[in-house]
Design a protein around this motif. Structure first.
Motif, PDB file in Angstrom:
ATOM      1  N   ARG A  71       0.858  -1.183   0.000  1.00  0.00           N
ATOM      2  CA  ARG A  71       0.000   0.000   0.000  1.00  0.00           C
ATOM      3  C   ARG A  71       0.892   1.230   0.000  1.00  0.00           C
ATOM      4  O   ARG A  71       2.086   1.140   0.276  1.00  0.00           O
ATOM      5  CB  ARG A  71      -0.931   0.009   1.213  1.00  0.00           C
ATOM      6  CG  ARG A  71      -0.227   0.090   2.544  1.00  0.00           C
ATOM      7  CD  ARG A  71      -1.215   0.273   3.696  1.00  0.00           C
ATOM      8  NE  ARG A  71      -0.558   0.289   4.985  1.00  0.00           N
ATOM      9  CZ  ARG A  71       0.066   1.352   5.502  1.00  0.00           C
ATOM     10  NH1 ARG A  71       0.110   2.482   4.824  1.00  0.00           N
ATOM     11  NH2 ARG A  71       0.631   1.290   6.703  1.00  0.00           N
ATOM     12  N   VAL A  72       0.305   2.359  -0.326  1.00  0.00           N
ATOM     13  CA  VAL A  72       1.101   3.589  -0.390  1.00  0.00           C
ATOM     14  C   VAL A  72       1.603   3.948   1.001  1.00  0.00           C
ATOM     15  O   VAL A  72       0.797   4.173   1.912  1.00  0.00           O
ATOM     16  CB  VAL A  72       0.264   4.749  -0.964  1.00  0.00           C
ATOM     17  CG1 VAL A  72       1.059   6.053  -0.929  1.00  0.00           C
ATOM     18  CG2 VAL A  72      -0.182   4.437  -2.381  1.00  0.00           C
ATOM     19  N   PRO A  73       2.932   3.985   1.212  1.00  0.00           N
ATOM     20  CA  PRO A  73       3.470   4.330   2.533  1.00  0.00           C
ATOM     21  C   PRO A  73       3.148   5.773   2.906  1.00  0.00           C
ATOM     22  O   PRO A  73       3.149   6.664   2.049  1.00  0.00           O
ATOM     23  CB  PRO A  73       4.981   4.133   2.360  1.00  0.00           C
ATOM     24  CG  PRO A  73       5.145   3.303   1.129  1.00  0.00           C
ATOM     25  CD  PRO A  73       3.986   3.658   0.251  1.00  0.00           C
ATOM     26  N   VAL A  74       2.887   5.999   4.176  1.00  0.00           N
ATOM     27  CA  VAL A  74       2.620   7.344   4.695  1.00  0.00           C
ATOM     28  C   VAL A  74       3.891   7.841   5.368  1.00  0.00           C
ATOM     29  O   VAL A  74       4.473   7.150   6.208  1.00  0.00           O
ATOM     30  CB  VAL A  74       1.445   7.345   5.686  1.00  0.00           C
ATOM     31  CG1 VAL A  74       1.217   8.746   6.244  1.00  0.00           C
ATOM     32  CG2 VAL A  74       0.182   6.831   5.002  1.00  0.00           C
ATOM     33  N   VAL A  75       4.321   9.025   4.982  1.00  0.00           N
ATOM     34  CA  VAL A  75       5.623   9.552   5.401  1.00  0.00           C
ATOM     35  C   VAL A  75       5.451  10.922   6.038  1.00  0.00           C
ATOM     36  O   VAL A  75       4.523  11.666   5.712  1.00  0.00           O
ATOM     37  CB  VAL A  75       6.572   9.647   4.183  1.00  0.00           C
ATOM     38  CG1 VAL A  75       7.935  10.191   4.587  1.00  0.00           C
ATOM     39  CG2 VAL A  75       6.729   8.289   3.514  1.00  0.00           C
TER      40      VAL A  75
END
Length: 200
Positions: A71-75
């Motif tokens: 999934r799209v990583p949250v940074v």
């Protein structure tokens, strides 16, 4: 006639002194190519920032941590240390990193700078001024998976009429759960200058 010569001399002297004074930049134009190299002086420039950030973003999104994520990583972006002798707006560098990573579509961000504003908005919406259907409250925010930080270093060498300026931008992507650095890389930039004699 004598008076006329004296007056002429004063006018000529005044014009000569004016031409020797500091010059002002009074006419400008837009540069159609914002990516055109800017090497007008030996300081950190927008070209240096563009080159360094582009290299870092390309390296990060191609790394398996980002490229193969389910999934799209949250940074979240934090500070970039300035270890150079120059006054450099490091926030500007990290803003460009965040924007370019967002444009890639492979990373999402939470905004550290907006936290106080968000908390105040929660308090406002919880005061009864907004409808229950639209009210937002604490406990629903997405937690970051990774944190980005780094450092900007420089080395300046000057011998005779030659000068080199070296920059190194290092970034780290750290897993917030484990504390392990999942990705790290650096971009080096070296610029060379020659000193010209006055009047040339």
């Amino acid at each position: 006639m004598n008076h006329f010569l004296k007056l002429s001399s004063v006018v000529v002297l005044g014009l000569a002194l004016a031409s020797c004074g500091p010059k002002a930049f009074v006419k400008g134009e837009y540069d159609e190519d914002i990516n055109r190299e800017n090497l007008m002086n030996d300081q950190w420039s927008e070209t240096d920032m563009q080159v360094a950030v582009r290299a870092m973003v390309n390296s990060m999104v191609s790394h398996s941590t980002i490229a193969n994520a389910k999934r799209v990583p949250v940074v979240i972006v934090t500070n970039l240390q300035n270890k150079t002798s120059e006054h450099i707006d490091t926030q500007n560098i990290m803003d460009m990193v965040r924007v370019d990573l967002t444009r890639s579509g492979k990373v999402a961000f939470v905004d550290k700078e907006a936290r106080q504003d968000i908390a105040e908005e929660y308090a406002y919406q919880g005061s009864g001024t907004t409808s229950e259907e639209t009210k937002k409250s604490t406990g629903g925010q997405t937690g970051a998976d990774f944190i980005i930080n780094g450092r900007l270093d420089s080395i300046v060498q000057e011998v005779g009429k030659e000068k080199t300026v070296y920059y190194k931008l290092t970034l780290n992507l750290t897993n917030l759960k484990t504390g392990v650095i999942a990705w790290t890389d650096y971009k080096q930039i070296r610029k060379m200058y020659k000193k010209k004699s006055v009047g040339l």
